[in-house]
Design a protein around this motif. Sequence first.
Motif, mmCIF file in Angstrom:
data_model
loop_
_atom_site.group_PDB
_atom_site.id
_atom_site.type_symbol
_atom_site.label_atom_id
_atom_site.label_comp_id
_atom_site.label_asym_id
_atom_site.label_seq_id
_atom_site.Cartn_x
_atom_site.Cartn_y
_atom_site.Cartn_z
ATOM 1 N N ARG A 81 0.867 -1.177 0.000
ATOM 2 C CA ARG A 81 0.000 0.000 0.000
ATOM 3 C C ARG A 81 0.903 1.226 0.000
ATOM 4 O O ARG A 81 2.028 1.168 0.471
ATOM 5 C CB ARG A 81 -0.856 -0.014 1.261
ATOM 6 C CG ARG A 81 -2.131 0.784 1.145
ATOM 7 C CD ARG A 81 -2.966 0.678 2.390
ATOM 8 N NE ARG A 81 -3.899 -0.433 2.249
ATOM 9 C CZ ARG A 81 -4.477 -1.049 3.250
ATOM 10 N NH1 ARG A 81 -4.205 -0.707 4.480
ATOM 11 N NH2 ARG A 81 -5.316 -2.025 3.044
ATOM 12 N N GLU A 82 0.415 2.324 -0.529
ATOM 13 C CA GLU A 82 1.211 3.548 -0.512
ATOM 14 C C GLU A 82 1.561 3.914 0.920
ATOM 15 O O GLU A 82 0.724 3.844 1.810
ATOM 16 C CB GLU A 82 0.458 4.691 -1.186
ATOM 17 C CG GLU A 82 0.387 4.533 -2.688
ATOM 18 C CD GLU A 82 -0.141 5.768 -3.371
ATOM 19 O OE1 GLU A 82 0.025 6.885 -2.837
ATOM 20 O OE2 GLU A 82 -0.723 5.605 -4.445
ATOM 21 N N GLY A 83 2.815 4.318 1.133
ATOM 22 C CA GLY A 83 3.310 4.603 2.474
ATOM 23 C C GLY A 83 2.742 5.872 3.061
ATOM 24 O O GLY A 83 2.348 6.792 2.351
ATOM 25 N N LEU B 8 6.333 2.909 0.176
ATOM 26 C CA LEU B 8 5.379 1.797 0.181
ATOM 27 C C LEU B 8 5.435 1.065 1.507
ATOM 28 O O LEU B 8 6.506 0.921 2.101
ATOM 29 C CB LEU B 8 5.712 0.796 -0.937
ATOM 30 C CG LEU B 8 5.551 1.283 -2.370
ATOM 31 C CD1 LEU B 8 6.108 0.254 -3.341
ATOM 32 C CD2 LEU B 8 4.100 1.563 -2.686
ATOM 33 N N ASP B 9 4.281 0.608 1.972
ATOM 34 C CA ASP B 9 4.197 -0.247 3.155
ATOM 35 C C ASP B 9 3.889 -1.655 2.677
ATOM 36 O O ASP B 9 2.903 -1.878 1.962
ATOM 37 C CB ASP B 9 3.075 0.212 4.094
ATOM 38 C CG ASP B 9 3.366 1.545 4.745
ATOM 39 O OD1 ASP B 9 4.558 1.868 4.917
ATOM 40 O OD2 ASP B 9 2.401 2.259 5.073
ATOM 41 N N ASP C 48 -8.117 -11.414 -4.360
ATOM 42 C CA ASP C 48 -9.037 -10.708 -3.462
ATOM 43 C C ASP C 48 -8.508 -9.315 -3.118
ATOM 44 O O ASP C 48 -9.285 -8.373 -2.982
ATOM 45 C CB ASP C 48 -9.266 -11.502 -2.182
ATOM 46 C CG ASP C 48 -10.094 -12.760 -2.418
ATOM 47 O OD1 ASP C 48 -10.736 -12.856 -3.478
ATOM 48 O OD2 ASP C 48 -10.081 -13.652 -1.538
ATOM 49 N N TYR C 49 -7.194 -9.179 -2.962
ATOM 50 C CA TYR C 49 -6.620 -7.876 -2.636
ATOM 51 C C TYR C 49 -6.647 -6.917 -3.817
ATOM 52 O O TYR C 49 -6.592 -5.707 -3.627
ATOM 53 C CB TYR C 49 -5.190 -8.027 -2.117
ATOM 54 C CG TYR C 49 -5.140 -8.382 -0.658
ATOM 55 C CD1 TYR C 49 -5.338 -7.416 0.322
ATOM 56 C CD2 TYR C 49 -4.919 -9.694 -0.251
ATOM 57 C CE1 TYR C 49 -5.306 -7.744 1.661
ATOM 58 C CE2 TYR C 49 -4.886 -10.029 1.087
ATOM 59 C CZ TYR C 49 -5.082 -9.046 2.034
ATOM 60 O OH TYR C 49 -5.063 -9.372 3.363
ATOM 61 N N ILE D 163 -1.486 -2.594 -3.844
ATOM 62 C CA ILE D 163 -0.665 -2.921 -5.001
ATOM 63 C C ILE D 163 -0.226 -4.367 -4.816
ATOM 64 O O ILE D 163 0.353 -4.716 -3.790
ATOM 65 C CB ILE D 163 0.563 -1.993 -5.070
ATOM 66 C CG1 ILE D 163 0.115 -0.544 -5.127
ATOM 67 C CG2 ILE D 163 1.442 -2.356 -6.260
ATOM 68 C CD1 ILE D 163 1.219 0.454 -4.809
ATOM 69 N N VAL D 164 -0.510 -5.220 -5.785
ATOM 70 C CA VAL D 164 -0.163 -6.637 -5.701
ATOM 71 C C VAL D 164 0.855 -6.940 -6.792
ATOM 72 O O VAL D 164 0.596 -6.715 -7.966
ATOM 73 C CB VAL D 164 -1.406 -7.534 -5.855
ATOM 74 C CG1 VAL D 164 -1.027 -9.000 -5.775
ATOM 75 C CG2 VAL D 164 -2.443 -7.196 -4.797
#
Length: 177
Positions: free
Chosen positions: A80-82, A88-89, A102-103, A110-111
């Motif tokens: 995910r955006e940090g 990014l996290d 699913d994500y 972001i996958v």
Amino acid sequence: MPVGIVLRRSPGSTRWVAWSWRATDVLPGAGPADWRELRRDGDAVEYHAATVTLELHGAETEAYLTGLSARVPSVFVVMREGHGDEPLDVLLITASPYEAQDYTDSGEEIVEKVPMPGGLVAWVRDFVEEFHQDEEFVKRRRDKKRIDLVQDGIGDPRIGKPGDIYASPSLKRRRLQ
């Protein structure tokens, strides 16, 4: 199993995107990391961004088999955006393509698909061999009740009208128009 996530920062391809980030590799059994620089090649830099735990569950063995049977067995890194200094996290890593899908539904995460190293493939395969149980296919059967013999009438029964829903307008309505 703790797995290190390697993220690569390279220059963006347009003037609106300064940097492009991709998960490029995983490090099985890695120690803790906090955006440690691993390699620099011009403007491109690779970081050991985080170490997260890869958990396998007995109920997900069918999904793991699907991932292992792919041409290139892969794990999926969900980011995910940090919200701090990091861009990014890293949320999690999964070996299940179903969970990764699913994500992607929300659009917030972001996958990234990352090829699995040989040792990780063997670890997941051993887990699947130990815990996988084939589920027998059970065909659903219809009820014997015949619902086509009774006609409720034409129209929607929830509408409280004395006449049919498809009735023509009354003479009063025609005169008002």
